[in-house]
Design a protein around this motif. Structure first.
Motif, PDB file in Angstrom:
ATOM      1  N   ILE A 256     -16.813 -36.674  27.197  1.00  0.00           N
ATOM      2  CA  ILE A 256     -16.577 -36.120  28.538  1.00  0.00           C
ATOM      3  C   ILE A 256     -16.445 -34.601  28.481  1.00  0.00           C
ATOM      4  O   ILE A 256     -17.071 -33.872  29.258  1.00  0.00           O
ATOM      5  CB  ILE A 256     -15.310 -36.752  29.152  1.00  0.00           C
ATOM      6  N   ARG A 257     -15.652 -34.120  27.530  1.00  0.00           N
ATOM      7  CA  ARG A 257     -15.401 -32.674  27.431  1.00  0.00           C
ATOM      8  C   ARG A 257     -16.678 -31.929  27.028  1.00  0.00           C
ATOM      9  O   ARG A 257     -16.901 -30.791  27.438  1.00  0.00           O
ATOM     10  CB  ARG A 257     -14.289 -32.420  26.421  1.00  0.00           C
TER      11      ARG A 257
ATOM     12  N   ILE B 219     -18.472 -31.034  30.063  1.00  0.00           N
ATOM     13  CA  ILE B 219     -17.800 -29.939  30.766  1.00  0.00           C
ATOM     14  C   ILE B 219     -18.111 -28.600  30.105  1.00  0.00           C
ATOM     15  O   ILE B 219     -18.306 -27.581  30.784  1.00  0.00           O
ATOM     16  CB  ILE B 219     -16.276 -30.192  30.794  1.00  0.00           C
ATOM     17  N   GLU B 220     -18.189 -28.603  28.774  1.00  0.00           N
ATOM     18  CA  GLU B 220     -18.474 -27.364  28.041  1.00  0.00           C
ATOM     19  C   GLU B 220     -19.947 -26.998  28.071  1.00  0.00           C
ATOM     20  O   GLU B 220     -20.331 -25.913  27.604  1.00  0.00           O
ATOM     21  CB  GLU B 220     -18.017 -27.515  26.578  1.00  0.00           C
TER      22      GLU B 220
ATOM     23  N   ASP C 258      -6.481 -34.099  33.395  1.00  0.00           N
ATOM     24  CA  ASP C 258      -7.818 -33.529  33.524  1.00  0.00           C
ATOM     25  C   ASP C 258      -8.425 -33.309  32.124  1.00  0.00           C
ATOM     26  O   ASP C 258      -7.833 -32.601  31.300  1.00  0.00           O
ATOM     27  CB  ASP C 258      -7.727 -32.205  34.277  1.00  0.00           C
TER      28      ASP C 258
ATOM     29  N   ALA D 231     -10.648 -31.390  31.260  1.00  0.00           N
ATOM     30  CA  ALA D 231     -10.983 -29.983  31.061  1.00  0.00           C
ATOM     31  C   ALA D 231      -9.802 -29.190  30.505  1.00  0.00           C
ATOM     32  O   ALA D 231      -9.971 -28.039  30.067  1.00  0.00           O
ATOM     33  CB  ALA D 231     -11.450 -29.349  32.373  1.00  0.00           C
TER      34      ALA D 231
ATOM     35  N   THR E 118     -21.080 -39.422  30.911  1.00  0.00           N
ATOM     36  CA  THR E 118     -20.999 -38.073  31.464  1.00  0.00           C
ATOM     37  C   THR E 118     -22.344 -37.626  32.015  1.00  0.00           C
ATOM     38  O   THR E 118     -22.439 -37.081  33.121  1.00  0.00           O
ATOM     39  CB  THR E 118     -20.529 -37.092  30.372  1.00  0.00           C
TER      40      THR E 118
ATOM     41  N   THR F 126     -17.552 -40.954  36.829  1.00  0.00           N
ATOM     42  CA  THR F 126     -16.262 -40.283  36.833  1.00  0.00           C
ATOM     43  C   THR F 126     -15.494 -40.657  35.562  1.00  0.00           C
ATOM     44  O   THR F 126     -15.861 -41.595  34.850  1.00  0.00           O
ATOM     45  CB  THR F 126     -15.433 -40.689  38.050  1.00  0.00           C
TER      46      THR F 126
END
Length: 413
Positions: A31-32, A35-36, A154, A156, A226, A231
């Protein structure tokens, strides 16, 4: 069982907390990474790092234990795990993550081997089967719990990296403060790979393919989620469904495999897995159906892993089981190590659903080879095969050997 829990609860509690930490970091990184802004291929390299380290750790840990003992190895590896879980958030670089995943895999391999040899030494012949069952249940409960904890903050931020770090640190407290003495360690020798293939071609080929399946299901599932726009709660449900499916299906499939030609069971469950994953690839179903298909994939993969080990050991003397198990786990590790980049490449070539195509191809190849072996060669086991044992993909060769022996003893009683 109460006697087993009374004597092994520190170890079982520690393993449960460790698996919560490991389960969280596996899902969280997928997931992260999105985001990155890491690419699918970059995340596939990151995920493969764990299996590289795990394979290397399985070779080095016995040497480390013989040199400095269980307690020091346990404490050192645990400290590294706890530190790396924090560093993921502090250094959001995919190359750094790959290195950390390699170290993480090495450490968890060592932790599992140490814990399993400790558990084996603290159990008697009468309680070993129950102890190993409790160990596998603790692992599954830990990983499923991890998927729930993914939703508490979260991804993030930092908190979801802090939680598993704390849990891993706490995991070693009951183990290292236990009054139970550390056991002597007996290393497991491996069977020559050529000899192992001659004994059971299906076992070797099947375990290699299962390495690919496990690295995809348990390494790339969150990356797929992801990229597919799920979600965080949906990803955690999907990954949790994989583990729940594996937990539920182990015993009925194992029961059937002890009563008929295991190759027929291997073929049948492989076909089910291939059809389920091909349906997910072709039809792009809604989230509920995806979760059902994920549970089917887990319900096929986990029993297949145990089936292939049991099938191979049907052709071996008891004294060769541990060596054969070590060889099979190495083959499985090689498959797991090289498969995430292939999965990532497919996801970039055909879209995110390339994740399901990869799984379908692995299950399909396993089914095709099992069918070929059935049609080409008669069943050599006879009417009474050895016993099926529920085995975790993270189990060491020592634990696999003892689980099979304990199951065989229960079957004879």
């Amino acid at each position: 069982m109460l006697t087993v829990l009374r004597t092994t609860w520190p170890l079982l509690l520690g393993i449960l907390l460790l698996l919560v930490g490991n389960g969280m970091q596996g899902t969280l990184l997928g997931i992260r990474g999105g985001i990155e802004g890491f690419s699918t291929f970059q995340m596939s390299i990151v995920m493969s790092g764990y299996f590289v380290g795990f394979l290397f750790g399985s070779q080095m840990t016995p040497i480390m234990i013989r040199r400095v003992g269980h307690v020091r190895v346990f404490a050192a590896l645990g400290s590294l795990i706890s530190a790396i879980l924090i560093l993921y958030a502090a250094i959001p670089d995919w190359l750094a993550w790959t290195l950390m995943r390699i170290i993480m895999g090495f450490c968890f391999s060592g932790v599992y081997i140490t814990a399993e040899s400790w558990l084996n030494a603290s159990s008697t012949n009468e309680t070993r089967g129950q102890a190993l069952s409790a160990y596998m249940i603790a692992q599954m409960v830990g990983i499923i719990t991890a998927q729930i904890l993914i939703n508490v903050d979260d991804p993030a931020g930092y908190m979801l990296f802090v939680i598993p770090s704390v849990l891993v640190s706490l995991a070693f407290t009951p183990i290292l403060l236990s009054v139970a003495p550390a056991p002597a360690f007996a290393a497991v020798k491996r069977l020559n790979f050529r000899k192992l293939y001659e004994v059971s071609p299906l076992g070797v080929v099947g375990m290699f393919l299962m390495g690919g399946v496990f690295s995809a299901l348990f390494g790339m599932a969150s990356v797929w989620g992801t990229r597919a726009g799920l979600t965080v709660p949906q990803i955690s449900v999907f990954v949790g469904a994989i583990y729940v499916g594996g937990l539920v299906a182990q015993y009925p499939i194992g029961w059937a495999s002890d009563r008929m030609d295991r190759r027929k069971i291997i073929f049948a469950v492989s076909v089910v897995g291939a059809l389920a994953m091909f349906a997910a690839f072709v039809f792009s179903p809604g989230f509920f159906m995806l979760s059902v298909l994920g549970a089917i994939a887990g319900g096929v993969a986990n029993p297949l892993y145990s089936l292939l080990i049991a099938y191979t050991n049907d052709y071996l003397d008891k004294d060769d089981m541990a060596a054969a198990s070590g060889g099979l786990l190495f083959v499985n590790g090689v498959g797991a190590m090289i498969s995430p980049p292939i999965t990532g490449w497919l996801m970039e070539m055909v879209g995110t659903d390339g994740f399901f195509l990869f799984l379908a191809l692995n299950f399909g190849m396993g089914a095709a080879y099992a069918l070929y072996r059935m049609l080409r060669y008669p069943n050599r086991v006879g009417q009474f095969p050895g016993a099926y044992a529920v085995i975790s993909p993270s189990a060491s060769a020592l634990a696999v050997d003892k689980a099979l022996r304990a199951a065989d003893g229960d079957q004879r009683e």
